[in-house]
Design a protein around this motif. Structure first.
Motif, mmCIF file in Angstrom:
data_model
loop_
_atom_site.group_PDB
_atom_site.id
_atom_site.type_symbol
_atom_site.label_atom_id
_atom_site.label_comp_id
_atom_site.label_asym_id
_atom_site.label_seq_id
_atom_site.Cartn_x
_atom_site.Cartn_y
_atom_site.Cartn_z
ATOM 1 N N ALA A 136 37.758 50.986 40.682
ATOM 2 C CA ALA A 136 36.633 51.019 41.369
ATOM 3 C C ALA A 136 36.151 52.398 41.967
ATOM 4 C CB ALA A 136 36.582 50.081 42.549
ATOM 5 N N SER A 137 37.179 52.990 42.714
ATOM 6 C CA SER A 137 36.759 54.536 43.119
ATOM 7 C C SER A 137 36.575 55.337 41.879
ATOM 8 C CB SER A 137 38.392 54.952 43.735
ATOM 9 O OG SER A 137 38.064 56.205 44.162
ATOM 10 N N ASP A 138 37.116 55.461 40.821
ATOM 11 C CA ASP A 138 36.643 56.345 39.753
ATOM 12 C C ASP A 138 35.232 56.080 39.335
ATOM 13 O OD1 ASP A 138 39.201 57.637 39.963
ATOM 14 O OD2 ASP A 138 39.925 56.614 38.204
ATOM 15 N N LEU A 139 34.802 54.802 39.288
ATOM 16 C CA LEU A 139 33.485 54.375 38.799
ATOM 17 C C LEU A 139 32.505 54.986 39.836
ATOM 18 C CD1 LEU A 139 33.859 50.817 37.935
ATOM 19 C CD2 LEU A 139 33.327 52.521 36.341
ATOM 20 N N ILE A 140 32.801 54.919 41.084
ATOM 21 C CA ILE A 140 31.995 55.148 42.156
ATOM 22 C C ILE A 140 31.917 56.903 41.996
ATOM 23 C CG2 ILE A 140 31.663 55.645 44.686
ATOM 24 C CD1 ILE A 140 32.865 52.813 44.779
ATOM 25 N N ARG A 141 33.056 57.522 41.963
ATOM 26 C CA ARG A 141 33.006 59.029 41.881
ATOM 27 C C ARG A 141 32.311 59.713 40.648
ATOM 28 N NH1 ARG A 141 36.945 61.761 41.167
ATOM 29 N NH2 ARG A 141 38.587 60.136 40.468
ATOM 30 N N ALA A 142 32.482 58.727 39.641
ATOM 31 C CA ALA A 142 31.451 59.195 38.400
ATOM 32 C C ALA A 142 30.074 58.880 38.357
ATOM 33 C CB ALA A 142 32.129 58.424 37.458
ATOM 34 N N GLY A 143 29.850 58.144 39.540
ATOM 35 C CA GLY A 143 28.207 57.652 39.376
ATOM 36 C C GLY A 143 27.997 56.442 38.490
ATOM 37 N N SER A 144 28.913 55.733 38.065
ATOM 38 C CA SER A 144 28.534 54.557 37.151
ATOM 39 C C SER A 144 28.528 53.192 38.219
ATOM 40 C CB SER A 144 29.979 54.360 36.364
ATOM 41 O OG SER A 144 29.936 55.391 35.347
ATOM 42 N N ALA A 145 29.052 53.411 39.278
ATOM 43 C CA ALA A 145 28.811 52.395 40.469
ATOM 44 C C ALA A 145 28.541 52.937 41.689
ATOM 45 C CB ALA A 145 29.930 51.529 40.436
ATOM 46 N N ARG A 146 28.025 52.076 42.539
ATOM 47 C CA ARG A 146 27.915 52.481 43.938
ATOM 48 C C ARG A 146 28.521 51.721 44.943
ATOM 49 N NH1 ARG A 146 26.097 57.033 46.541
ATOM 50 N NH2 ARG A 146 25.467 56.454 48.814
ATOM 51 N N THR A 147 28.487 50.213 44.686
ATOM 52 C CA THR A 147 29.440 49.422 45.566
ATOM 53 C C THR A 147 29.968 48.408 44.465
ATOM 54 O OG1 THR A 147 27.535 49.557 47.107
ATOM 55 C CG2 THR A 147 29.039 47.573 47.378
ATOM 56 N N VAL A 148 31.245 48.154 44.610
ATOM 57 C CA VAL A 148 32.050 47.653 43.671
ATOM 58 C C VAL A 148 32.801 46.598 44.804
ATOM 59 C CG1 VAL A 148 33.915 47.567 42.152
ATOM 60 C CG2 VAL A 148 32.493 49.585 42.208
ATOM 61 N N LEU A 149 32.878 45.252 44.129
ATOM 62 C CA LEU A 149 33.828 44.048 44.485
ATOM 63 C C LEU A 149 34.986 44.020 43.844
ATOM 64 C CD1 LEU A 149 33.990 41.848 46.624
ATOM 65 C CD2 LEU A 149 32.774 40.289 45.084
ATOM 66 N N VAL A 150 36.261 44.280 44.563
ATOM 67 C CA VAL A 150 37.347 44.082 43.789
ATOM 68 C C VAL A 150 37.953 42.973 44.104
ATOM 69 C CG1 VAL A 150 39.638 45.087 42.919
ATOM 70 C CG2 VAL A 150 37.634 46.749 43.356
ATOM 71 N N ILE A 151 38.393 41.886 43.213
ATOM 72 C CA ILE A 151 39.057 40.854 43.717
ATOM 73 C C ILE A 151 40.485 40.526 42.830
ATOM 74 C CG2 ILE A 151 38.843 38.105 43.767
ATOM 75 C CD1 ILE A 151 35.826 38.765 43.514
ATOM 76 N N GLY A 152 41.429 40.204 43.528
ATOM 77 C CA GLY A 152 42.706 39.731 43.036
ATOM 78 C C GLY A 152 42.650 38.361 43.181
ATOM 79 N N ALA A 153 42.737 37.582 42.133
ATOM 80 C CA ALA A 153 42.786 36.352 42.066
ATOM 81 C C ALA A 153 43.767 35.499 41.211
ATOM 82 C CB ALA A 153 41.409 35.460 41.961
ATOM 83 N N GLU A 154 44.497 34.672 41.610
ATOM 84 C CA GLU A 154 45.612 33.999 40.605
ATOM 85 C C GLU A 154 45.959 32.336 41.088
ATOM 86 O OE1 GLU A 154 46.632 35.747 38.287
ATOM 87 O OE2 GLU A 154 46.966 37.638 39.014
ATOM 88 N N LYS A 155 45.656 31.597 40.003
ATOM 89 C CA LYS A 155 46.160 30.229 40.003
ATOM 90 C C LYS A 155 47.419 30.027 39.184
ATOM 91 C CE LYS A 155 44.901 25.533 39.911
ATOM 92 N NZ LYS A 155 44.068 24.374 39.378
#
Length: 332
Positions: A136-155
């Motif tokens: 997410a940080s790299d996407l933002i620094r590269a200009g590919s994203a501005r606001t990223v929702l990162v979720i860790g989810a497991e069942k």
């Protein structure tokens, strides 16, 4: 005739990324060690001494991984003070989806009300959340994203052999999330560089086996590897962020085993971390939730007043693969 060289337009690039908010979700059902002792040969004392777990949360068959992920993601968006329409990318770190297609991220985005985001899943098992924050940080620094929702989810309960006492006592269900946004200036950067890697020669140490379709773990192999390899990775993440061990306020490792958590924290303190550095011990009442364990631990510590705005957090994930990753972040 040669073609004239074209010049492509570049998008604006942010100097870095920062965290905006956190959220988490767990099933209501609490399963104690005594509950498990009714099915497998174990005792409450044996489990506590071996892995440090007192209880864990297990979802019922009607609760889906994407249900927990959407709940955690919605809470993180609200905590960040943004709306779903502000999110342009959704990333779900998971290794326990029931099917490979469709991915979790697009389903979760739809449930939350995020319209047409970039959406993808990432499988780095227990290191997945740290991988996700780094991506997410790299996407933002590269200009590919501005606001990223990162979720860790497991069942993980869907992938357990409930007659295998070496694993059914450890793993549990849940989801945790963070919203990552652009830093406006270098002084606002709140996500440090990602330090990551893998040890593929030990890939068989944690795997799915047949015919049970359950997780198998070489516990002693993983324990020895984690207690010797993770502290140096954590120290590298601190160094890459331009900090010293004494700058870390809170250490939040993957909640794999309480003995591993304590052993790594001890090594960090020997390397200069403060005696009053707070250490996440969410495994005691949440169990091992793989990619969800770090954001779950952070959100629970925030709720308990153990993490405050501006605290420097050291996150380190490690697990199946064997994969590992760590970074320093500043709590919003």
């Amino acid at each position: 005739m040669s073609r004239a060289r074209v010049s492509l337009r570049s998008v604006p690039v942010a100097p870095g990324a920062r965290l905006l908010g956190w959220g988490s979700s767990q099933p209501d059902r609490v399963v104690t060690n005594d509950d498990l002792a009714k099915r497998v040969e174990t005792t409450d004392q044996w489990v506590r001494e071996r892995v440090g777990i007192v209880s864990r949360r297990i979802a019922d068959e009607n609760t889906l991984l994407v249900d927990m992920a959407a709940d955690a993601g919605s809470k993180a968006i609200a905590d960040a003070g943004v709306s779903p329409s502000d999110v342009d990318t959704v990333l779900v770190a998971t290794c326990t989806m029931p099917n490979q297609i469709p991915n979790a991220a697009a389903q979760v985005a739809h449930r939350i009300g995020v319209d047409a985001p970039g959406a993808f899943d990432l499988n780095a098992a227990c290191a997945g959340f740290c991988y996700g924050i780094g991506v997410a940080s790299d996407l933002i620094r590269a200009g590919s994203a501005r606001t990223v929702l990162v979720i860790g989810a497991e069942k993980l309960s869907d992938w357990l052999d409930w007659d295998d006492r070496s694993t059914c006592i450890i793993f549990a269900d849940g989801a945790g999330a963070a919203v990552v946004g652009a830093a406006e200036t270098e002084q606002d950067i709140g996500v440090g560089p990602l330090v990551w890697g893998s040890a593929g020669d030990l890939s068989d140490a944690i795997r799915i086996i047949q015919p049970s379709n359950g997780i198998h773990q070489e516990g002693q192999t993983v324990f020895r590897w984690a207690t010797t390899k993770i502290a140096p990775i954590a120290l590298r993440a601190i160094e890459e962020a331009g900090l010293q061990p004494e700058d870390v306020d809170v250490f939040v490792p993957h909640q794999a085993n309480l003995r591993i958590v304590e052993a790594v924290a001890k090594r960090l303190r020997k390397a200069g971390a403060r005696a009053d550095m707070r250490v996440a011990q969410d495994i005691v009442y949440s169990g091992n939730t793989s990619s969800a364990s770090i954001p779950l631990a952070v959100d629970h510590m925030r709720s308990a007043g153990e993490i405050s705005r501006g605290d420097v957090l050291l996150l380190v994930g490690f697990g199946a693969g064997l994969s590992y990753a760590g970074q320093v972040v500043v709590c919003p």
